[in-house]
Each structure stands twice: as structure tokens, then as C-alpha cells.
Design a protein around this motif. Structure first.
Motif, PDB file in Angstrom:
ATOM      1  N   ILE A 187      94.451  -4.352  59.316  1.00 25.87           N
ATOM      2  CA  ILE A 187      95.233  -4.462  60.536  1.00 25.87           C
ATOM      3  C   ILE A 187      96.140  -5.686  60.528  1.00 25.87           C
ATOM      4  O   ILE A 187      97.341  -5.589  60.801  1.00 25.87           O
ATOM      5  N   TYR A 188      95.592  -6.876  60.194  1.00 30.19           N
ATOM      6  CA  TYR A 188      96.435  -8.064  60.311  1.00 30.19           C
ATOM      7  C   TYR A 188      97.509  -8.153  59.231  1.00 30.19           C
ATOM      8  O   TYR A 188      98.449  -8.932  59.353  1.00 30.19           O
ATOM      9  N   THR A 189      97.407  -7.341  58.164  1.00 30.51           N
ATOM     10  CA  THR A 189      98.474  -7.292  57.160  1.00 30.51           C
ATOM     11  C   THR A 189      99.338  -6.037  57.317  1.00 30.51           C
ATOM     12  O   THR A 189     100.234  -5.798  56.514  1.00 30.51           O
ATOM     13  N   ARG A 190      99.052  -5.276  58.349  1.00 28.96           N
ATOM     14  CA  ARG A 190      99.754  -4.003  58.535  1.00 28.96           C
ATOM     15  C   ARG A 190     101.239  -4.212  58.808  1.00 28.96           C
ATOM     16  O   ARG A 190     101.625  -5.155  59.504  1.00 28.96           O
ATOM     17  N   GLN A 191     102.058  -3.341  58.265  1.00 30.82           N
ATOM     18  CA  GLN A 191     103.487  -3.467  58.501  1.00 30.82           C
ATOM     19  C   GLN A 191     103.813  -3.141  59.957  1.00 30.82           C
ATOM     20  O   GLN A 191     103.088  -2.395  60.611  1.00 30.82           O
ATOM     21  N   PRO A 192     104.897  -3.698  60.482  1.00 31.44           N
ATOM     22  CA  PRO A 192     105.285  -3.427  61.874  1.00 31.44           C
ATOM     23  C   PRO A 192     105.584  -1.949  62.103  1.00 31.44           C
ATOM     24  O   PRO A 192     106.059  -1.245  61.203  1.00 31.44           O
ATOM     25  N   PHE A 193     105.282  -1.505  63.315  1.00 26.79           N
ATOM     26  CA  PHE A 193     105.609  -0.138  63.730  1.00 26.79           C
ATOM     27  C   PHE A 193     106.135  -0.226  65.152  1.00 26.79           C
ATOM     28  O   PHE A 193     105.498  -0.835  66.013  1.00 26.79           O
ATOM     29  N   PRO A 194     107.318   0.324  65.420  1.00 27.89           N
ATOM     30  CA  PRO A 194     107.928   0.157  66.742  1.00 27.89           C
ATOM     31  C   PRO A 194     107.132   0.822  67.858  1.00 27.89           C
ATOM     32  O   PRO A 194     106.513   1.868  67.654  1.00 27.89           O
ATOM     33  N   GLY A 195     107.156   0.195  69.046  1.00 29.40           N
ATOM     34  CA  GLY A 195     106.451   0.747  70.193  1.00 29.40           C
ATOM     35  C   GLY A 195     106.842   2.192  70.503  1.00 29.40           C
ATOM     36  O   GLY A 195     105.967   3.042  70.710  1.00 29.40           O
ATOM     37  N   PRO A 196     108.144   2.507  70.552  1.00 32.16           N
ATOM     38  CA  PRO A 196     108.551   3.897  70.796  1.00 32.16           C
ATOM     39  C   PRO A 196     108.276   4.817  69.618  1.00 32.16           C
ATOM     40  O   PRO A 196     108.534   6.008  69.681  1.00 32.16           O
ATOM     41  N   GLY A 197     107.774   4.231  68.529  1.00 36.11           N
ATOM     42  CA  GLY A 197     107.363   5.034  67.383  1.00 36.11           C
ATOM     43  C   GLY A 197     108.487   5.773  66.684  1.00 36.11           C
ATOM     44  O   GLY A 197     109.603   5.271  66.549  1.00 36.11           O
ATOM     45  N   LEU A 198     108.168   6.979  66.249  1.00 35.38           N
ATOM     46  CA  LEU A 198     109.118   7.766  65.463  1.00 35.38           C
ATOM     47  C   LEU A 198     110.352   8.174  66.252  1.00 35.38           C
ATOM     48  O   LEU A 198     111.345   8.605  65.666  1.00 35.38           O
ATOM     49  N   ALA A 199     110.314   8.003  67.567  1.00 38.19           N
ATOM     50  CA  ALA A 199     111.470   8.358  68.398  1.00 38.19           C
ATOM     51  C   ALA A 199     112.696   7.544  68.012  1.00 38.19           C
ATOM     52  O   ALA A 199     113.836   8.004  68.169  1.00 38.19           O
ATOM     53  N   ILE A 200     112.469   6.307  67.515  1.00 37.81           N
ATOM     54  CA  ILE A 200     113.620   5.501  67.123  1.00 37.81           C
ATOM     55  C   ILE A 200     113.829   5.516  65.610  1.00 37.81           C
ATOM     56  O   ILE A 200     114.603   4.726  65.076  1.00 37.81           O
ATOM     57  N   ARG A 201     113.151   6.427  64.943  1.00 36.87           N
ATOM     58  CA  ARG A 201     113.447   6.679  63.534  1.00 36.87           C
ATOM     59  C   ARG A 201     114.132   8.033  63.377  1.00 36.87           C
ATOM     60  O   ARG A 201     114.202   8.603  62.295  1.00 36.87           O
ATOM     61  N   ILE A 202     114.602   8.521  64.518  1.00 35.90           N
ATOM     62  CA  ILE A 202     115.408   9.740  64.561  1.00 35.90           C
ATOM     63  C   ILE A 202     116.745   9.352  65.172  1.00 35.90           C
ATOM     64  O   ILE A 202     116.812   8.977  66.338  1.00 35.90           O
ATOM     65  N   VAL A 203     117.800   9.397  64.384  1.00 34.97           N
ATOM     66  CA  VAL A 203     119.122   9.088  64.908  1.00 34.97           C
ATOM     67  C   VAL A 203     119.627  10.329  65.627  1.00 34.97           C
ATOM     68  O   VAL A 203     119.686  11.411  65.053  1.00 34.97           O
ATOM     69  N   GLY A 204     119.991  10.183  66.901  1.00 31.81           N
ATOM     70  CA  GLY A 204     120.392  11.337  67.690  1.00 31.81           C
ATOM     71  C   GLY A 204     119.256  11.820  68.574  1.00 31.81           C
ATOM     72  O   GLY A 204     118.293  11.091  68.834  1.00 31.81           O
TER      73      GLY A 204
END
Length: 319
Positions: A187-204
Motif C-alpha cells: 500500500i505505501y509504495t502503491r502508485q497513485p490512482f485518481p479519486g474519480p478513477g478510470l473516469a478521467i482516463r477516458i478522454v471524452g
């Protein structure tokens, strides 16, 4: 912070929370390093008066909710899982603007936490907000780089008092605090993940189909990079994921002409997320990622590209 001492920070943070909190607390817990570190800190201060709320937005990593149940139990945290997949998907229907996406997610999170707070008779909301979140969200003389859902996405009126013990820390400092608190290395070495999640890894626009595509693409990207790191083929990037573009292009599957989406692979090296350089991933690793994505999503994705933009001028996430 120069000469940052996590032990001293923990002692002072727990004392401050004990002295300032006189009721029940809920926390927005995602399972990431920031919210988990905050959860353990607050739990040390208030114990049974803390309830960790995990909101399943439908935009989580593959198998994330199930894994988070296990981790929360191992940490001794009191957890409630909230299924909000339909609410988030409906709220984002037709929305393409990046800032609107983040703010819609931020407000919906708060409304859900307010509902859960009433059930738990809580007066406080704890968040894993860290320094880059409020710096990049702008305000005052600062320009807005992007509105983080837990800062720029907060509604003007909200019925909960905020507790943000990590607010002045950067990611590397949070990791040190997490380690001292006894949080698992996973957990403490885990890479960041945005709060809105995959919603902001979809352009459009966000649709169920697009979410399913990017979830699989991200899972493949993470798995292949982590395997390459374990085999000594490369250093582990600070953050690595996939992004779905809204445009389609022609491809070929066997003897059949296909028309599918383009997936972007993004991997960067950084210390605190304020600046970053693209990771020099070996071509053989990129080729393996591309082949797996186009094979496993052959009816959906026809092209995979790698982003070599630093921050600045680009941001780490796409929106």
C-alpha cells in the motif's frame, strides 16, 4: 519538508486530531496510500468513532473492491462498502469537459459521504488530501492546473467539517509516514490512482463500454510493467497506466478490417508528482503490452501508442 521526521509528524497529527475532534468521523477511503495513511492516523486518534467509506464508483481498477475489503480487514479498519456505480455513470452521461468531470465526481462523493455521515451520526469527514492536490487545484494567485476532486471538486456548501492531516505533505513524505505506521508495503509504495478513477482516463464521454475497455487496458499495462520490473528488465515507474482516446482508426485482425479505439500508455518517473519525466520503458515491454491489449480487446482497440511527454508541459493524467 527539509529533514522530515515521520515519527514526529505522526505524534503531532494524532494529538491534533484527538484535541480537535469531538464526535464521529467518516473517511473517504480508496485503498490508496494517501487515504489509507489518513485512515490509520485518524483510527489511532479516535478508534471506534471512525468509519471508513469505500465508494465503488464503477471506475475502479480491475477487482479493486474485493481486494480493498481484504486490506481494510488486515489493517483493523471499520469499513462500509457503498455501491454507487449507477449514480456516477448517470451523473457523467454526456459530459466531455475534464473540469466538469472532476467537479461532478467531487460533488457526488460529498453527497454520498453526507448520506453515510447521517447514518453514522458523524460530524467530520477525513480526506487524504496532500499538498499537490490543493496546489494544482488553484485558488488565490495560483492558476488551476486541474481540479482535484477532493479540493476543486468540493461543493460550496457541505454539512461536514474536514479533517486533512496530510494536507502539507508530498507523496514521498506520505509514503514514509505510511511505512512507520506499519501499513503494508503493497500500500505505501502503491502508485497513485485518481479519486474519480478510470473516469478521467477516458478522454471524452464516459460510457460503460469505454470504462470496461480502459479497465482491461490498465490491468494489462500494470501487470506487464510489474512483471518486467520483477524480472529486472526495467526500473519501476512512479506511475503507469493506460488512457482511452475518443477517436477511432482502422486496423486489421486476421483478414478482417477493424475500426477501433486508440489506447495511450503513460508511464512517468517522479518524486512528488509536481514534475515528472516519461519513463524509458524497453521496447520489448511496450511491444508486449501493445500485443496483449490489441489481442484481448481485438474488437475494441486497433492501435496502442506510448506517450513521451514530460510534466511540464503535459500533466501526468490526461484530464
Amino acid at each position: 519538508m527539509i529533514g522530515f521526521k515521520p515519527e514526529k509528524f505522526i505524534e503531532e497529527a494524532v494529538k491534533e486530531i484527538k484535541n480537535s475532534v469531538d464526535g464521529n468521523v467518516i473517511i473517504a477511503w480508496s485503498g490508496g496510500v494517501d487515504s489509507t495513511t489518513t485512515s490509520v492516523l485518524v483510527n489511532k486518534a479516535v478508534g471506534e468513532r471512525l468509519l471508513c467509506i469505500f465508494v465503488d464508483t464503477g471506475f475502479m481498477r480491475k477487482n479493486e473492491p474485493e481486494r480493498m475489503k481484504e486490506i481494510g480487514k488486515a489493517l483493523g479498519l471499520r469499513i462500509k462498502m457503498v455501491d454507487a456505480k449507477n449514480r456516477f455513470l448517470s451523473a457523467l452521461k454526456g459530459v466531455k469537459d475534464p473540469e466538469k468531470k472532476r467537479k461532478i465526481c467531487g460533488e457526488l462523493f460529498i453527497r454520498i459521504f453526507e448520506e453515510e455521515a447521517r447514518n453514522f451520526e458523524a460530524k467530520y469527514l477525513a480526506q487524504g488530501t496532500i499538498a499537490p492536490d490543493w496546489i494544482e487545484s488553484g485558488g488565490g494567485i495560483r492558476d488551476t492546473i486541474k481540479s482535484h476532486h477532493n479540493v476543486g471538486g468540493l461543493p460550496e456548501k457541505m454539512g461536514l467539517k474536514l479533517i486533512e492531516p496530510l494536507r502539507e505533505l508530498y507523496k514521498d513524505e506520505v509514503r514514509k509516514v505510511g511505512k512507520v505506521l506499519g501499513i503494508p508495503k503493497e500500500i505505501y509504495t502503491r502508485q497513485p490512482f485518481p479519486g474519480p478513477g478510470l473516469a478521467i482516463r477516458i478522454v471524452g464521454e464516459v460510457t460503460e463500454e469505454r470504462v470496461n475497455i480502459i479497465r482491461e487496458a490498465c490491468a494489462i499495462t500494470e501487470k506487464e510493467i510489474e512483471s518486467a520490473v520483477a524480472e529486472g528488465k526495467m526500473e519501476k515507474p512512479w506511475q503507469y497506466f493506460a488512457v482511452l482516446l475518443p477517436t477511432k482508426s482502422v486496423g486489421v485482425h486476421g483478414d478482417v478490417r477493424a475500426y477501433g479505439y486508440t489506447v495511450v500508455i503513460r508511464a512517468v518517473d517522479s518524486i512528488d508528482g509536481m514534475s515528472a519525466a516519461y519513463s524509458k520503458i524497453p521496447h520489448e515491454v511496450l511491444q508486449k503490452i501493445s500485443t496483449k491489449i490489441t489481442n484481448e480487446l481485438k474488437d475494441k482497440v486497433t492501435r496502442v501508442v506510448y506517450d513521451i511527454t514530460n510534466k511540464p508541459p503535459g500533466t501526468i493524467e490526461y484530464i
